[in-house]
Design a protein around this motif. Structure first.
Motif, PDB file in Angstrom:
ATOM      1  N   GLU A  21       0.844  -1.195   0.000  1.00  0.00           N
ATOM      2  CA  GLU A  21       0.000   0.000   0.000  1.00  0.00           C
ATOM      3  C   GLU A  21       0.880   1.246   0.000  1.00  0.00           C
ATOM      4  O   GLU A  21       1.823   1.361   0.768  1.00  0.00           O
ATOM      5  N   THR A  22       0.566   2.183  -0.886  1.00  0.00           N
ATOM      6  CA  THR A  22       1.329   3.418  -0.961  1.00  0.00           C
ATOM      7  C   THR A  22       0.424   4.574  -1.380  1.00  0.00           C
ATOM      8  O   THR A  22      -0.506   4.376  -2.170  1.00  0.00           O
ATOM      9  N   GLN A  54       4.346   4.604   2.679  1.00  0.00           N
ATOM     10  CA  GLN A  54       4.157   3.181   2.468  1.00  0.00           C
ATOM     11  C   GLN A  54       3.195   2.731   3.564  1.00  0.00           C
ATOM     12  O   GLN A  54       3.546   2.751   4.727  1.00  0.00           O
ATOM     13  N   GLY A  55       1.966   2.417   3.184  1.00  0.00           N
ATOM     14  CA  GLY A  55       0.932   2.081   4.160  1.00  0.00           C
ATOM     15  C   GLY A  55      -0.056   3.227   4.254  1.00  0.00           C
ATOM     16  O   GLY A  55       0.063   4.232   3.556  1.00  0.00           O
ATOM     17  N   ASN A  84      -6.273   5.442   2.672  1.00  0.00           N
ATOM     18  CA  ASN A  84      -6.252   4.077   3.171  1.00  0.00           C
ATOM     19  C   ASN A  84      -6.854   3.159   2.115  1.00  0.00           C
ATOM     20  O   ASN A  84      -7.950   3.439   1.625  1.00  0.00           O
ATOM     21  N   ASN A  85      -6.150   2.103   1.753  1.00  0.00           N
ATOM     22  CA  ASN A  85      -6.731   1.157   0.802  1.00  0.00           C
ATOM     23  C   ASN A  85      -8.055   0.662   1.358  1.00  0.00           C
ATOM     24  O   ASN A  85      -8.151   0.291   2.516  1.00  0.00           O
ATOM     25  N   TYR A 109      -6.085  11.398  -7.407  1.00  0.00           N
ATOM     26  CA  TYR A 109      -5.567  10.912  -8.682  1.00  0.00           C
ATOM     27  C   TYR A 109      -4.993   9.517  -8.484  1.00  0.00           C
ATOM     28  O   TYR A 109      -4.741   9.111  -7.361  1.00  0.00           O
ATOM     29  N   ASN A 110      -4.848   8.801  -9.573  1.00  0.00           N
ATOM     30  CA  ASN A 110      -4.494   7.379  -9.554  1.00  0.00           C
ATOM     31  C   ASN A 110      -5.639   6.578  -8.924  1.00  0.00           C
ATOM     32  O   ASN A 110      -5.420   5.620  -8.204  1.00  0.00           O
TER      33      ASN A 110
END
Length: 153
Positions: A21-22, A54-55, A84-85, A109-110
Motif C-alpha cells: 500500500e502506498t 508506504q501504508g 487508506n486502501n 488521482y491514480n
C-alpha cells in the motif's frame, strides 16, 4: 506442521499486501507566498515537497502556512485527509479555530480521478463549518489512491 506452514504463508501474503500500500500527497502552491504544510499528529511530514507513505496515511492535515497559521492550521483553511486502501476520505475545514485564509482545494488521482473539492471564498459550500456536516467529506474506495492539494487556483 502443515497448519503452521499454511498460517505462515497467509501471514506473509497479508503483510506483503499491507506493505504494498502506498499513497502520495502532492502540493501545488500558486499563491507565490507561503509554505504548503502536511502534518500528522505532532509530526511535520512535508513543507511543500511530495510526501509518499508506504501504508495508510490517517488523520493528516494540510494547509498553506502564511505566517498566521497555528501548528495545526488554526486561523487558516484546512484540508483534512486519510488515505487508506479500501476507503480514503478528505475534506476542507473552516470549523473554528480554522478560518478561510487562501483558496484551497484537493483532488484524488491514480483512482477516483475528478473527485475532490475547492474552497475559493469564505463560507464556501464545500467546506465544513461545523462538525456535523459529514456529507462534505469526499470519499474514494480505490487502492493506492493519491491526492493533490492546491492553493490559490
Amino acid at each position: 506442521m502443515f497448519s503452521i506452514l499454511k498460517s505462515t504463508a497467509l501471514l506473509v501474503v497479508t503483510l506483503g499486501y499491507a506493505l504494498a500500500e502506498t499513497h502520495t500527497v502532492h502540493f501545488t502552491n500558486l499563491c507565490k507566498f507561503g509554505t504548503p504544510t502536511l502534518i500528522q499528529g505532532p509530526n511535520v511530514l512535508s513543507t511543500g515537497g511530495d510526501y509518499t507513505r508506504q501504508g495508510p496515511l490517517l488523520g493528516a492535515i494540510a494547509y498553506l502556512q502564511t505566517g498566521g497559521c497555528g501548528f495545526n492550521g488554526e486561523g487558516c483553511t484546512l484540508v483534512e485527509l486519510s488515505l487508506n486502501n479500501g476507503f480514503s476520505s478528505a475534506d476542507i475545514s473552516l470549523i473554528p479555530p480554522h478560518a478561510f485564509s487562501v483558496t484551497s482545494g484537493f483532488g484524488y488521482y491514480n483512482g477516483c480521478d475528478g473527485a475532490g473539492a475547492d474552497c475559493k471564498e469564505p463560507g464556501c459550500p464545500q467546506a465544513f463549518e461545523n462538525p456535523n456536516e459529514t456529507g462534505k467529506q469526499v470519499g474514494c474506495p480505490a487502492a493506492n489512491v493519491n491526492i493533490a492539494v492546491t492553493f490559490c487556483d
